[in-house]
Scaffold this motif. Structure first.
Motif, PDB file in Angstrom:
ATOM      1  N   LEU A   1     -22.956 -10.726  24.324  1.00  0.00           N
ATOM      2  CA  LEU A   1     -22.053 -11.470  25.219  1.00  0.00           C
ATOM      3  C   LEU A   1     -20.702 -11.725  24.556  1.00  0.00           C
ATOM      4  O   LEU A   1     -19.654 -11.569  25.185  1.00  0.00           O
ATOM      5  CB  LEU A   1     -22.685 -12.797  25.640  1.00  0.00           C
ATOM      6  CG  LEU A   1     -23.791 -12.705  26.674  1.00  0.00           C
ATOM      7  CD1 LEU A   1     -24.556 -14.020  26.754  1.00  0.00           C
ATOM      8  CD2 LEU A   1     -23.226 -12.333  28.040  1.00  0.00           C
ATOM      9  N   LEU A   2     -20.742 -12.122  23.295  1.00  0.00           N
ATOM     10  CA  LEU A   2     -19.501 -12.418  22.577  1.00  0.00           C
ATOM     11  C   LEU A   2     -18.644 -11.164  22.420  1.00  0.00           C
ATOM     12  O   LEU A   2     -17.442 -11.187  22.677  1.00  0.00           O
ATOM     13  CB  LEU A   2     -19.803 -13.046  21.219  1.00  0.00           C
ATOM     14  CG  LEU A   2     -20.369 -14.460  21.285  1.00  0.00           C
ATOM     15  CD1 LEU A   2     -20.969 -14.865  19.950  1.00  0.00           C
ATOM     16  CD2 LEU A   2     -19.313 -15.448  21.743  1.00  0.00           C
ATOM     17  N   GLU A   3     -19.260 -10.068  22.000  1.00  0.00           N
ATOM     18  CA  GLU A   3     -18.510  -8.824  21.803  1.00  0.00           C
ATOM     19  C   GLU A   3     -17.970  -8.288  23.128  1.00  0.00           C
ATOM     20  O   GLU A   3     -16.838  -7.802  23.186  1.00  0.00           O
ATOM     21  CB  GLU A   3     -19.369  -7.799  21.072  1.00  0.00           C
ATOM     22  CG  GLU A   3     -19.581  -8.202  19.614  1.00  0.00           C
ATOM     23  CD  GLU A   3     -20.524  -7.299  18.835  1.00  0.00           C
ATOM     24  OE1 GLU A   3     -21.127  -6.370  19.435  1.00  0.00           O
ATOM     25  OE2 GLU A   3     -20.667  -7.520  17.621  1.00  0.00           O
ATOM     26  N   ALA A   4     -18.740  -8.413  24.207  1.00  0.00           N
ATOM     27  CA  ALA A   4     -18.281  -7.960  25.526  1.00  0.00           C
ATOM     28  C   ALA A   4     -17.071  -8.773  25.997  1.00  0.00           C
ATOM     29  O   ALA A   4     -16.229  -8.268  26.745  1.00  0.00           O
ATOM     30  CB  ALA A   4     -19.407  -8.062  26.548  1.00  0.00           C
ATOM     31  N   ALA A   5     -16.973 -10.016  25.519  1.00  0.00           N
ATOM     32  CA  ALA A   5     -15.854 -10.886  25.892  1.00  0.00           C
ATOM     33  C   ALA A   5     -14.671 -10.741  24.929  1.00  0.00           C
ATOM     34  O   ALA A   5     -13.694 -11.484  25.037  1.00  0.00           O
ATOM     35  CB  ALA A   5     -16.318 -12.339  25.946  1.00  0.00           C
ATOM     36  N   GLY A   6     -14.770  -9.823  23.961  1.00  0.00           N
ATOM     37  CA  GLY A   6     -13.665  -9.577  23.043  1.00  0.00           C
ATOM     38  C   GLY A   6     -13.685 -10.411  21.773  1.00  0.00           C
ATOM     39  O   GLY A   6     -12.718 -10.430  21.012  1.00  0.00           O
ATOM     40  N   HIS A   7     -14.788 -11.088  21.510  1.00  0.00           N
ATOM     41  CA  HIS A   7     -14.930 -11.889  20.292  1.00  0.00           C
ATOM     42  C   HIS A   7     -15.713 -11.091  19.249  1.00  0.00           C
ATOM     43  O   HIS A   7     -16.253 -10.030  19.550  1.00  0.00           O
ATOM     44  CB  HIS A   7     -15.656 -13.202  20.600  1.00  0.00           C
ATOM     45  CG  HIS A   7     -14.984 -14.007  21.661  1.00  0.00           C
ATOM     46  ND1 HIS A   7     -13.760 -14.607  21.481  1.00  0.00           N
ATOM     47  CD2 HIS A   7     -15.355 -14.297  22.928  1.00  0.00           C
ATOM     48  CE1 HIS A   7     -13.417 -15.252  22.581  1.00  0.00           C
ATOM     49  NE2 HIS A   7     -14.365 -15.066  23.492  1.00  0.00           N
ATOM     50  N   LYS A   8     -15.787 -11.626  18.035  1.00  0.00           N
ATOM     51  CA  LYS A   8     -16.589 -10.941  17.019  1.00  0.00           C
ATOM     52  C   LYS A   8     -17.554 -11.924  16.371  1.00  0.00           C
ATOM     53  O   LYS A   8     -17.299 -13.134  16.321  1.00  0.00           O
ATOM     54  CB  LYS A   8     -15.712 -10.272  15.967  1.00  0.00           C
ATOM     55  CG  LYS A   8     -15.021 -11.211  15.019  1.00  0.00           C
ATOM     56  CD  LYS A   8     -14.266 -10.425  13.943  1.00  0.00           C
ATOM     57  CE  LYS A   8     -13.724 -11.398  12.915  1.00  0.00           C
ATOM     58  NZ  LYS A   8     -13.163 -10.758  11.759  1.00  0.00           N
ATOM     59  N   VAL A   9     -18.645 -11.387  15.887  1.00  0.00           N
ATOM     60  CA  VAL A   9     -19.623 -12.174  15.138  1.00  0.00           C
ATOM     61  C   VAL A   9     -19.395 -11.844  13.670  1.00  0.00           C
ATOM     62  O   VAL A   9     -19.591 -10.714  13.239  1.00  0.00           O
ATOM     63  CB  VAL A   9     -21.068 -11.849  15.575  1.00  0.00           C
ATOM     64  CG1 VAL A   9     -22.070 -12.578  14.685  1.00  0.00           C
ATOM     65  CG2 VAL A   9     -21.271 -12.198  17.041  1.00  0.00           C
ATOM     66  N   SER A  10     -18.941 -12.841  12.922  1.00  0.00           N
ATOM     67  CA  SER A  10     -18.608 -12.618  11.512  1.00  0.00           C
ATOM     68  C   SER A  10     -19.664 -13.153  10.555  1.00  0.00           C
ATOM     69  O   SER A  10     -19.569 -12.956   9.348  1.00  0.00           O
ATOM     70  CB  SER A  10     -17.263 -13.273  11.195  1.00  0.00           C
ATOM     71  OG  SER A  10     -17.331 -14.662  11.448  1.00  0.00           O
ATOM     72  N   PHE A  11     -20.675 -13.836  11.104  1.00  0.00           N
ATOM     73  CA  PHE A  11     -21.674 -14.493  10.259  1.00  0.00           C
ATOM     74  C   PHE A  11     -22.969 -14.547  11.058  1.00  0.00           C
ATOM     75  O   PHE A  11     -22.969 -14.932  12.226  1.00  0.00           O
ATOM     76  CB  PHE A  11     -21.190 -15.919   9.948  1.00  0.00           C
ATOM     77  CG  PHE A  11     -22.111 -16.738   9.088  1.00  0.00           C
ATOM     78  CD1 PHE A  11     -21.865 -16.884   7.734  1.00  0.00           C
ATOM     79  CD2 PHE A  11     -23.195 -17.408   9.639  1.00  0.00           C
ATOM     80  CE1 PHE A  11     -22.696 -17.670   6.940  1.00  0.00           C
ATOM     81  CE2 PHE A  11     -24.031 -18.190   8.848  1.00  0.00           C
ATOM     82  CZ  PHE A  11     -23.782 -18.320   7.503  1.00  0.00           C
ATOM     83  N   TYR A  12     -24.069 -14.154  10.428  1.00  0.00           N
ATOM     84  CA  TYR A  12     -25.391 -14.280  11.042  1.00  0.00           C
ATOM     85  C   TYR A  12     -26.361 -14.749   9.977  1.00  0.00           C
ATOM     86  O   TYR A  12     -26.356 -14.242   8.847  1.00  0.00           O
ATOM     87  CB  TYR A  12     -25.885 -12.944  11.621  1.00  0.00           C
ATOM     88  CG  TYR A  12     -27.307 -13.041  12.141  1.00  0.00           C
ATOM     89  CD1 TYR A  12     -27.568 -13.590  13.388  1.00  0.00           C
ATOM     90  CD2 TYR A  12     -28.381 -12.613  11.370  1.00  0.00           C
ATOM     91  CE1 TYR A  12     -28.868 -13.711  13.868  1.00  0.00           C
ATOM     92  CE2 TYR A  12     -29.690 -12.724  11.834  1.00  0.00           C
ATOM     93  CZ  TYR A  12     -29.933 -13.269  13.081  1.00  0.00           C
ATOM     94  OH  TYR A  12     -31.223 -13.391  13.551  1.00  0.00           O
ATOM     95  N   ARG A  13     -27.179 -15.706  10.339  1.00  0.00           N
ATOM     96  CA  ARG A  13     -28.188 -16.200   9.399  1.00  0.00           C
ATOM     97  C   ARG A  13     -29.451 -16.545  10.179  1.00  0.00           C
ATOM     98  O   ARG A  13     -29.379 -17.140  11.252  1.00  0.00           O
ATOM     99  CB  ARG A  13     -27.628 -17.437   8.695  1.00  0.00           C
ATOM    100  CG  ARG A  13     -28.470 -18.082   7.634  1.00  0.00           C
ATOM    101  CD  ARG A  13     -28.367 -17.526   6.222  1.00  0.00           C
ATOM    102  NE  ARG A  13     -27.105 -17.127   5.699  1.00  0.00           N
ATOM    103  CZ  ARG A  13     -26.338 -17.825   4.855  1.00  0.00           C
ATOM    104  NH1 ARG A  13     -26.688 -19.027   4.479  1.00  0.00           N
ATOM    105  NH2 ARG A  13     -25.232 -17.309   4.384  1.00  0.00           N
ATOM    106  N   LEU A  14     -30.591 -16.165   9.635  1.00  0.00           N
ATOM    107  CA  LEU A  14     -31.908 -16.518  10.162  1.00  0.00           C
ATOM    108  C   LEU A  14     -32.528 -17.482   9.172  1.00  0.00           C
ATOM    109  O   LEU A  14     -32.603 -17.173   7.970  1.00  0.00           O
ATOM    110  CB  LEU A  14     -32.770 -15.259  10.304  1.00  0.00           C
ATOM    111  CG  LEU A  14     -34.242 -15.453  10.650  1.00  0.00           C
ATOM    112  CD1 LEU A  14     -34.401 -16.085  12.022  1.00  0.00           C
ATOM    113  CD2 LEU A  14     -34.973 -14.110  10.586  1.00  0.00           C
TER     114      LEU A  14
END
Length: 179
Positions: A52-65
Motif C-alpha cells: 500500500l505504501l509503495e503504491a502510494a509513492g512512499h518507501k519502507v526504509s525500516f522493517y523489524r520483526l
C-alpha cells in the motif's frame, strides 16, 4: 469555494515519506527470527502495508520483526526513531490477551497522543467487525518529531488504517509534528 485549512495544509505538504514497519508476533519471530523483510517472514500484514505504501509513492526504509516482549518492542521503536523513517507503524500485540503488550510498551514513550486516530479507526472498523470493535486498542502518538501508529495485526486492519487514514493524512501529520 474557499479551501479549508486542512485542505491547504495537505496541498502544501510533502507527498512522499519514508516508513518504518514493526511487526510484533512471538510465534512469527520464533519461526523467522530477524527477518529483513515482510516477505522473508511470511508477514501478510507487513507485506500489505509495504504494498500500500509503495503504491502510494512512499518507501519502507525500516522493517523489524519482534516478539511480544516489552524490551524487544521498545528497542525496535527506538531503532526506528533513529532511522530515516518519517512515520513508524507497528502491527500486532494490541489485543486484550495477557501477551498483547504493544500499547503498554509504546504509549509511555508518547510525547503527545493522537486520540482521533484510534477513534476514527474504531469507527471505520465497525462495518467490518461490528461490536467486536470494542476490543480494538489501536493508538497513535508522537515521539521525537515522528508519528507512531500501533495497529492490530490482521491484514484487514492494517489495510483499513493505511488506505483510509494514515496514507491520506501522512503529509498533514508529518508537517504538524515537525513544526
Amino acid at each position: 469555494m474557499k479551501e479549508s485549512t486542512p485542505e491547504i495544509h495537505k496541498k502544501e505538504a510533502k507527498k512522499s515519506f519514508s516508513f518504518a514497519l514493526i511487526t510484533i508476533s512471538t510465534s512469527r519471530y520464533e519461526k523467522y527470527g530477524n527477518s529483513a523483510s515482510p516477505e522473508e517472514a511470511e508477514d501478510l500484514s507487513g507485506k500489505a502495508m509495504e504494498d500500500l505504501l509503495e503504491a502510494a509513492g512512499h518507501k519502507v526504509s525500516f522493517y523489524r520483526l519482534v516478539s511480544d516482549e516489552k524490551t524487544s518492542i521498545i528497542d525496535a521503536v527506538l531503532a526506528a526513531l533513529d532511522s530515516s523513517a518519517d512515520i513508524i507503524i507497528t502491527s500486532g500485540g494490541t489485543g486484550l490477551a495477557p501477551k498483547d503488550i504493544t500499547i503498554e510498551s509504546v504509549t509511555p514513550l508518547f510525547e503527545k497522543e493522537i486520540p482521533g486516530f484510534g477513534e476514527l479507526f474504531r469507527y471505520k472498523s465497525i462495518e467490518d467487525i461490528g461490536t467486536s470493535v470494542i476490543l480494538t486498542r489501536a493508538v497513535a502518538g508522537v515521539i521525537k518529531g515522528k508519528a507512531v501508529f500501533c495497529l492490530p495485526g490482521s491484514p484487514n486492519a492494517v489495510k483499513l488504517a493505511l488506505s483510509e487514514i494514515i496514507i491520506p493524512e501522512a503529509g498533514h501529520i508529518v508537517r504538524h509534528v515537525r513544526e
